[in-house]
Design a protein around this motif. Structure first.
Motif, PDB file in Angstrom:
ATOM      1  N   SER A 137       1.020  -1.145  -0.737  1.00 23.45           N
ATOM      2  CA  SER A 137       0.109   0.312  -0.175  1.00 23.45           C
ATOM      3  C   SER A 137       0.690   1.558  -0.114  1.00 23.45           C
ATOM      4  CB  SER A 137      -0.289  -0.005   1.107  1.00 23.45           C
ATOM      5  OG  SER A 137      -0.269  -0.173   2.256  1.00 23.45           O
ATOM      6  N   ILE A 138       2.086   1.368   0.530  1.00 24.51           N
ATOM      7  CA  ILE A 138       3.503   2.524   0.277  1.00 24.51           C
ATOM      8  C   ILE A 138       2.605   3.074  -1.393  1.00 24.51           C
ATOM      9  CG2 ILE A 138       5.532   3.066  -0.244  1.00 24.51           C
ATOM     10  CD1 ILE A 138       4.873   2.752   2.833  1.00 24.51           C
ATOM     11  N   GLY A 139       2.313   2.168  -2.569  1.00 25.08           N
ATOM     12  CA  GLY A 139       2.533   2.697  -3.065  1.00 25.08           C
ATOM     13  C   GLY A 139       1.503   3.173  -3.649  1.00 25.08           C
ATOM     14  N   ASN A 140       0.400   3.692  -2.374  1.00 24.37           N
ATOM     15  CA  ASN A 140      -0.969   4.793  -2.961  1.00 24.37           C
ATOM     16  C   ASN A 140      -0.026   6.225  -2.166  1.00 24.37           C
ATOM     17  OD1 ASN A 140      -2.298   2.795  -3.087  1.00 24.37           O
ATOM     18  ND2 ASN A 140      -2.994   2.087  -0.816  1.00 24.37           N
ATOM     19  N   LEU A 141       1.574   6.341  -1.695  1.00 26.50           N
ATOM     20  CA  LEU A 141       1.345   7.858  -1.097  1.00 26.50           C
ATOM     21  C   LEU A 141       2.097   8.336  -2.486  1.00 26.50           C
ATOM     22  CD1 LEU A 141       2.377   6.164   2.348  1.00 26.50           C
ATOM     23  CD2 LEU A 141       0.517   7.196   1.563  1.00 26.50           C
ATOM     24  N   MET A 197       5.898   0.302  -5.336  1.00 30.09           N
ATOM     25  CA  MET A 197       6.637   1.267  -5.149  1.00 30.09           C
ATOM     26  C   MET A 197       6.758   2.260  -6.454  1.00 30.09           C
ATOM     27  SD  MET A 197       8.752   0.958  -1.805  1.00 30.09           S
ATOM     28  CE  MET A 197       9.494   2.713  -2.037  1.00 30.09           C
ATOM     29  N   ALA A 198       6.479   1.934  -7.492  1.00 32.51           N
ATOM     30  CA  ALA A 198       6.789   2.846  -8.789  1.00 32.51           C
ATOM     31  C   ALA A 198       5.831   4.109  -8.853  1.00 32.51           C
ATOM     32  CB  ALA A 198       6.725   1.628  -9.909  1.00 32.51           C
ATOM     33  N   TYR A 199       4.658   3.843  -8.394  1.00 30.43           N
ATOM     34  CA  TYR A 199       4.109   4.669  -8.511  1.00 30.43           C
ATOM     35  C   TYR A 199       4.049   5.850  -7.131  1.00 30.43           C
ATOM     36  CZ  TYR A 199       1.180   0.941 -11.052  1.00 30.43           C
ATOM     37  OH  TYR A 199       0.559   0.208 -12.273  1.00 30.43           O
ATOM     38  N   CYS A 200       4.825   5.935  -7.190  1.00 30.50           N
ATOM     39  CA  CYS A 200       5.569   6.951  -6.241  1.00 30.50           C
ATOM     40  C   CYS A 200       6.479   8.100  -6.979  1.00 30.50           C
ATOM     41  CB  CYS A 200       6.266   6.990  -4.352  1.00 30.50           C
ATOM     42  SG  CYS A 200       5.496   5.310  -3.158  1.00 30.50           S
ATOM     43  N   THR A 201       6.013   8.406  -7.453  1.00 30.77           N
ATOM     44  CA  THR A 201       6.892   9.797  -8.393  1.00 30.77           C
ATOM     45  C   THR A 201       6.853  10.954  -8.237  1.00 30.77           C
ATOM     46  OG1 THR A 201       4.036  10.232  -9.568  1.00 30.77           O
ATOM     47  CG2 THR A 201       5.294   8.168 -10.522  1.00 30.77           C
ATOM     48  N   SER A 202       6.318  10.960  -6.548  1.00 30.42           N
ATOM     49  CA  SER A 202       7.482  12.698  -6.193  1.00 30.42           C
ATOM     50  C   SER A 202       8.750  11.872  -5.314  1.00 30.42           C
ATOM     51  CB  SER A 202       5.672  13.075  -5.155  1.00 30.42           C
ATOM     52  OG  SER A 202       5.027  13.468  -6.089  1.00 30.42           O
ATOM     53  N   LEU A 203       8.891  10.876  -5.544  1.00 33.46           N
ATOM     54  CA  LEU A 203       9.903  10.557  -4.182  1.00 33.46           C
ATOM     55  C   LEU A 203      11.573  11.302  -4.554  1.00 33.46           C
ATOM     56  CD1 LEU A 203       9.903   6.741  -3.541  1.00 33.46           C
ATOM     57  CD2 LEU A 203       9.868   7.994  -1.244  1.00 33.46           C
ATOM     58  N   ILE A 247      13.277   2.210  -9.734  1.00 29.56           N
ATOM     59  CA  ILE A 247      14.298   3.722  -8.428  1.00 29.56           C
ATOM     60  C   ILE A 247      15.564   4.671  -9.623  1.00 29.56           C
ATOM     61  CG2 ILE A 247      16.238   3.729  -7.219  1.00 29.56           C
ATOM     62  CD1 ILE A 247      15.858   1.238  -5.788  1.00 29.56           C
ATOM     63  N   PHE A 248      16.095   3.798 -10.941  1.00 29.15           N
ATOM     64  CA  PHE A 248      16.654   4.991 -11.402  1.00 29.15           C
ATOM     65  C   PHE A 248      16.055   5.636 -12.493  1.00 29.15           C
ATOM     66  CE2 PHE A 248      19.399   2.429  -9.069  1.00 29.15           C
ATOM     67  CZ  PHE A 248      20.892   3.339  -9.016  1.00 29.15           C
ATOM     68  N   LYS A 249      14.832   5.823 -12.395  1.00 24.73           N
ATOM     69  CA  LYS A 249      13.267   5.786 -13.909  1.00 24.73           C
ATOM     70  C   LYS A 249      12.769   7.155 -13.048  1.00 24.73           C
ATOM     71  CE  LYS A 249      13.898   2.208 -16.756  1.00 24.73           C
ATOM     72  NZ  LYS A 249      12.916   1.530 -18.013  1.00 24.73           N
ATOM     73  N   ALA A 250      13.103   7.372 -11.851  1.00 20.00           N
ATOM     74  CA  ALA A 250      11.684   8.593 -10.640  1.00 20.00           C
ATOM     75  C   ALA A 250      13.318   9.347 -10.827  1.00 20.00           C
ATOM     76  CB  ALA A 250      11.427   7.939  -9.719  1.00 20.00           C
ATOM     77  N   GLY A 251      11.964  10.434  -9.992  1.00 18.58           N
ATOM     78  CA  GLY A 251      13.081  11.810  -9.960  1.00 18.58           C
ATOM     79  C   GLY A 251      13.642  11.685  -8.535  1.00 18.58           C
ATOM     80  N   LEU A 252      14.094  11.015  -7.886  1.00 18.06           N
ATOM     81  CA  LEU A 252      14.955  10.901  -6.993  1.00 18.06           C
ATOM     82  C   LEU A 252      15.949  11.378  -6.968  1.00 18.06           C
ATOM     83  CD1 LEU A 252      14.464   6.560  -6.359  1.00 18.06           C
ATOM     84  CD2 LEU A 252      13.816   8.608  -4.261  1.00 18.06           C
TER      85      LEU A 252
END
Length: 975
Positions: free
Chosen positions: A311-315, A336-342, A360-365
């Protein structure tokens, strides 16, 4: 008016505070009351920057003065805001004249003294801000006795102690309370939890204790609560779920326990939840995904178990996620791929496994930390798979201590924003990519403890922002590139335990910020560039175990370089290696030995010279014969040694250390061979049993045994303690269980246990080797020790306190704290050794124990002499207190004079009572110390040495107090 104020200050005060109330009975309040009050206030403080220059006693009204605001109709002062005016001194009674004052803000100054109800009319104030000053002492219980109008109160970042006054709970109009960063202790008054109008409550960074009561659910207007860094215990009550407006919750660094209450799922507005460093347990519930406003979620440093809920993916608003240092298992959920604001992700120090997800390396981390897990896969794939859409914002990557293999991606240069790269402790192979030089923002690179090969790329000089470069324990070859001189910000260069060749480049002399260099255990050749003496900030320079030659540079740091830092270079000469350099002699004149001409003929040899030639030849023959005898002797001795070694194959000492013995990764329990266990799985040593028998290898002796230095086959030195209390040691099973427990204890300020050896007649404990020697040597060995500045001493005290607090948290008592058991690391950090050894000796009562560690005379707590008093962690606190006094004064705990014995605790306590405590500070500091730190530290040492154990603080309290003592001096120049 001027004539009135020209009177003596005492007369002015008498007039203002005695006559004014009398006159007030018959006259209307004069506007001059505010002028008088503010001028009297000004007279009590210092204004070094002239911020109050506009305040003049000639004015009929203060309404145009800086920092003063008046009511538009009555022209009475309603606000006094002097924030960041650089004021100092005490607040007098002048502000009592400001009858209409509604707001008093004096934050960010250096005002001192204690708080009293007479600083202003609290009953009229709506806002009181005295934060970021130096107020001290307790707040009187009646300080808030009349506070009906008060809406905000801030006493943050002072030195206020004692309990929070219960009268604060009667301020029914309060909307914001900030008492953070003080020394408040005890429990929170019950009335505060019933202030229905409270919107913000910040009690963080104090010494508060107790539990959060259930009535917190009645705080319907609460938006933010911060109880971080205190001593709160118990569970978080269900009532917190009724505070539906909560947006920020910080309960970090306490001792909360239990599960997260299910009612928290109602907190749909919460955007910040920090539970770092507590004892929360159980699984993270699935309902965590219902807190969809969360932007920061920090559950690090707890005891959470199980898998990370999907459910972390909902955040989707989540920016910072920190689950480090728990017991999580499984893999990162795909959701967690849906946590696009991370922006920042930290799952380090868990037991998770699986491959590194590509998302991990495709997000805006910006920050990724997945260290100390069991992740596997190739380090090449994550970066390569993202080349189509490179992660331009990525700044920190920490994948250390995993099981990654393969090569480092050659296109790592696309990470243009990267500042820190840590891939240490994996199984990476291949070369260091040349594209690393394209990372202009990179300031920290750690590729140590891998299997990298090839040379250090010349392109490394392109990463000119580099501050720290760690490449140790790899298979790197070739020369150190001269382009390293372009990295002008470099402070740390560690490339030890490789196969580097060639000279130390002279270009390193350009690196004026360089502090720590370790090039040991390589194949470097040539001489050291003399220009290295110009490096002004050098703290350590380890070139041991190479093939360097010639004279060491003379001057600056190199005049005091440690011999161990240059050892293992047979052709080096200079004072540090205790070897004089050969003088350069002119070439000899060569004469013809075969000439038989008359001596009177120019250019011929006389008969006397011919005779001398024959004598010299005989001398040469004798020298050659002597050399031959020596060689034959060496061969004979070697053969004899081999025979002796063969005949003593089963001697315990030989079995403990002999390089020729057969040790496997799985320790043996054969009765003849003994049992060797290395936690790192590297049991081979490069030296033999002579290390235990050779006095040259002995580092020191203590109550539990002697310590020797030896070297592993990979060139890494270790220290071995040979226990001398074998007859008292537990059975093998219990011995191993206890040592393994101690081996799991890890802290930056503790000497690590790396392994052990067992036979019924011999027990060895293998420690990491700390090169800087003991604190005792630095304090008392005269020229043999290095001078310790005040900052060095404070950091040693603080680090030692942290190590003991960590031991006590794990229910381990040190028993033997003293300056000879505090070692100094290569960077000056303290490392405490010999901890927990008493756990191995069940037959020792306190009298036997005290005799075993009689070298700790002066450190022993008085309860050791009383059989009925329980030995607890407070014994360590006592020893630590003595150590504190020893570090600050530079004197031994007990000094034997000609006609007297001086006990350090008694001497300092007497000096404190007589008001001459500054005379006790080590004279070698010569006034280069901040008295505002040194004196409180000595007082803390005396408190720790209280005769009554219950009067001594816990080590966790000691750490907090030391950090509070240091806070006012942050940013000062090193003394």
């Amino acid at each position: 008016m001027r004539a009135f104020l020209g009177m003596k200050p005492l007369l002015v005060l008498f007039t203002v505070f005695v006559l004014a109330p009398v006159l007030g009975r018959s006259l209307n309040p004069s506007l001059n009351d505010d002028v008088l009050g503010l001028i009297v206030f000004k007279a009590d403080i210092q204004d070094p920057k002239g911020k109050l220059a506009t305040w003049s006693e000639d004015d009929d009204s203060p309404c145009k003065w800086d920092g003063v605001k008046c009511h538009p109709r009555s022209n009475r002062v309603i606000e006094l805001s002097l924030d960041d005016f650089s004021l100092s001194g005490h607040i007098g009674r002048g502000l009592l004249q400001l009858q209409s004052l509604r707001k008093l803000s004096l934050s960010k100054n250096n005002l001192t003294g204690s708080l009293t109800p007479n600083i202003a009319h609290i009953d009229n104030l709506r806002a009181l801000d005295l934060s970021e000053n130096s107020f001290s002492g307790p707040v009187p219980e009646d300080f808030f006795r009349q506070c009906g109008s008060l809406r905000t109160i801030s006493l943050a970042k002072n030195k206020i102690s004692g309990k929070i006054p219960g009268s604060l709970g009667s301020c029914a109009s309060l909307a914001a309370i900030d008492l953070s960063l003080n020394q408040f202790s005890g429990s929170v008054p019950a009335g505060i939890w019933s202030l229905n109008g409270i919107r913000s409550l910040d009690l963080s960074n104090n010494l508060l204790e107790g539990e959060i009561p259930k009535v917190i659910g009645g705080l319907n207007n609460l938006r933010a609560v911060n109880l971080g860094n205190n001593r709160f215990t118990g569970q978080v009550p269900d009532g917190i779920g009724s505070c539906l407006l909560l947006r920020s919750i910080d309960l970090s660094e306490n001792s909360f326990s239990g599960n997260l209450p299910q009612t928290m799922q109602k907190l749909s507005l919460c955007s910040y939840l920090n539970l770092h460093q507590n004892s929360f347990a159980g699984e993270v519930p699935e309902w965590i995904g219902e807190l969809k406003s969360l932007e920061t979620l920090d559950l690090s440093g707890n005891r959470f178990l199980g898998e990370v809920p999907s459910s972390i993916g909902n955040l989707q608003a989540l920016k910072v996620l920190n689950f480090s240092a728990n017991g999580f298992t499984g893999s990162l959920p795909k959701s967690m791929a849906y946590c696009t604001s991370l922006v920042a992700l930290d799952f380090s120090k868990n037991s998770m496994a699986g491959e590194l997800p590509a998302w991990i390396f495709k997000a805006g981390l910006e920050e990724v930390s997945l260290s100390e897990k069991k992740l596997s896969g190739s380090a090449n794939s994550p970066v390569s798979s993202s080349i189509g859409n490179p992660p331009q914002n990525l700044q920190v990557v920490d994948l250390s201590l995993n099981q990654f293999s393969g090569e480092i991606a050659s296109d790592i240069g696309v990470l243009s924003s990267l500042r820190s790269l840590n891939l240490s402790g994996n199984s990476l192979i291949g070369p260091i990519p040349v594209t690393i030089g394209e990372l202009k923002a990179l300031d920290n690179v750690d590729l140590s403890e891998n299997r990298l090969s090839g040379s250090i790329p010349l392109e490394i000089g392109g990463a000119f922002s580099l501050k720290e470069l760690r490449l140790e324990t790899n298979f790197l070859t070739g020369k150190i590139p001269t382009s390293i001189g372009n990295c002008s910000s470099l402070t740390t260069l560690i490339a030890s335990q490789n196969r580097l060749t060639g000279p130390v480049p002279a270009a390193m002399a350009k690196l004026t910020n360089l502090q720590n260099v370790d090039l040991s255990f390589n194949n470097l050749t040539g001489g050291l560039p003399k220009q290295l003496v110009n490096l002004p900030n050098l703290l350590s320079f380890n070139i041991s175990h190479n093939n360097l030659q010639g004279e060491l540079p003379a001057g600056a740091f190199f005049n005091t370089i440690s011999p161990s830092s240059v050892s293992g270079n047979p052709s080096l000469c200079g004072s540090a290696v205790n070897k004089s350099c050969p003088t350069v002699l002119p070439k000899p004149i060569v004469l013809n030995p075969n000439s038989s001409s008359d001596s009177t003929t120019p250019g011929t040899l006389s008969s006397n010279l011919g005779h001398r030639r024959i004598i010299l030849s005989i001398s040469a023959l004798i020298a050659i014969a002597a050399a031959a005898v020596i060689v034959i002797g060496v061969i004979a001795i070697t053969v004899l040694n081999l025979r002796v070694r063969s005949s003593t194959t089963h001697s315990p000492a030989a079995l403990a250390l002999s390089a020729g013995d057969d040790f496997s990764h799985s320790p043996t329990t054969d009765g003849n061979s003994g049992k060797l266990f290395m936690f790192s799985g590297e049991p081979d040593f490069s030296t033999g049993a002579h290390a235990l028998l050779n006095k040259d290898c002995e580092l020191g002796r203590g109550g539990f045994g002697a310590v020797y230095r030896t070297v592993l086959r990979d060139g890494r030195p270790v220290a071995i303690k040979k226990l001398t209390v074998s007859s008292l040691v537990k059975s093998q099973e219990e011995f191993e269980r206890e040592v393994k427990k101690l081996g799991k204890v890890r802290h930056d300020n503790l000497v690590e246990i790396e392994g052990y050896y067992w036979t019924p007649s011999l027990q060895l404990i293998i420690y990491e080797y700390v090169s800087g020697g003991s604190l005792y040597k630095h304090l008392h060995d005269g020229a043999g020790g290095n001078f310790l500045s005040w900052n060095d001493r404070f950091n040693i005290i603080l680090g030692t306190a942290k190590s003991l607090a960590h031991l006590h948290q794990m229910n381990i008592i040190h028993y033997n704290i003293k300056s000879s058991n505090v070692l100094i690391g290569s960077s000056g950090e303290p490392k405490v050794g010999d901890f927990g050894l008493a756990r191995l000796l069940p037959m020792l009562d306190r009298y036997v124990l005290s005799s075993k560690i009689q070298s700790a005379l002066g450190y022993m707590a008085p309860e050791f002499a009383c059989k009925t008093v329980k030995i607890t962690e407070k014994c360590d606190v006592y020893g630590f207190g003595v150590l504190v006094l020893e570090v600050v004064t530079g004197k031994r705990p007990v000094e034997y004079m000609e006609d007297d014995v001086v006990v350090l605790c008694d001497m300092v306590r007497g000096a404190l009572e007589e008001g001459r405590v500054e005379e006790c500070i080590d004279g070698r500091l010569q006034g280069n110390f901040p008295a505002e730190e040194a004196i409180p530290v000595m007082k803390l040492g005396l408190i720790c040495t209280s005769q009554v154990p219950s009067n001594r603080p816990d080590m966790a309290e000691v750490v907090n107090i030391l950090e509070l003592i240091r806070c006012p001096s942050e940013g000062q120049e090193e003394l």
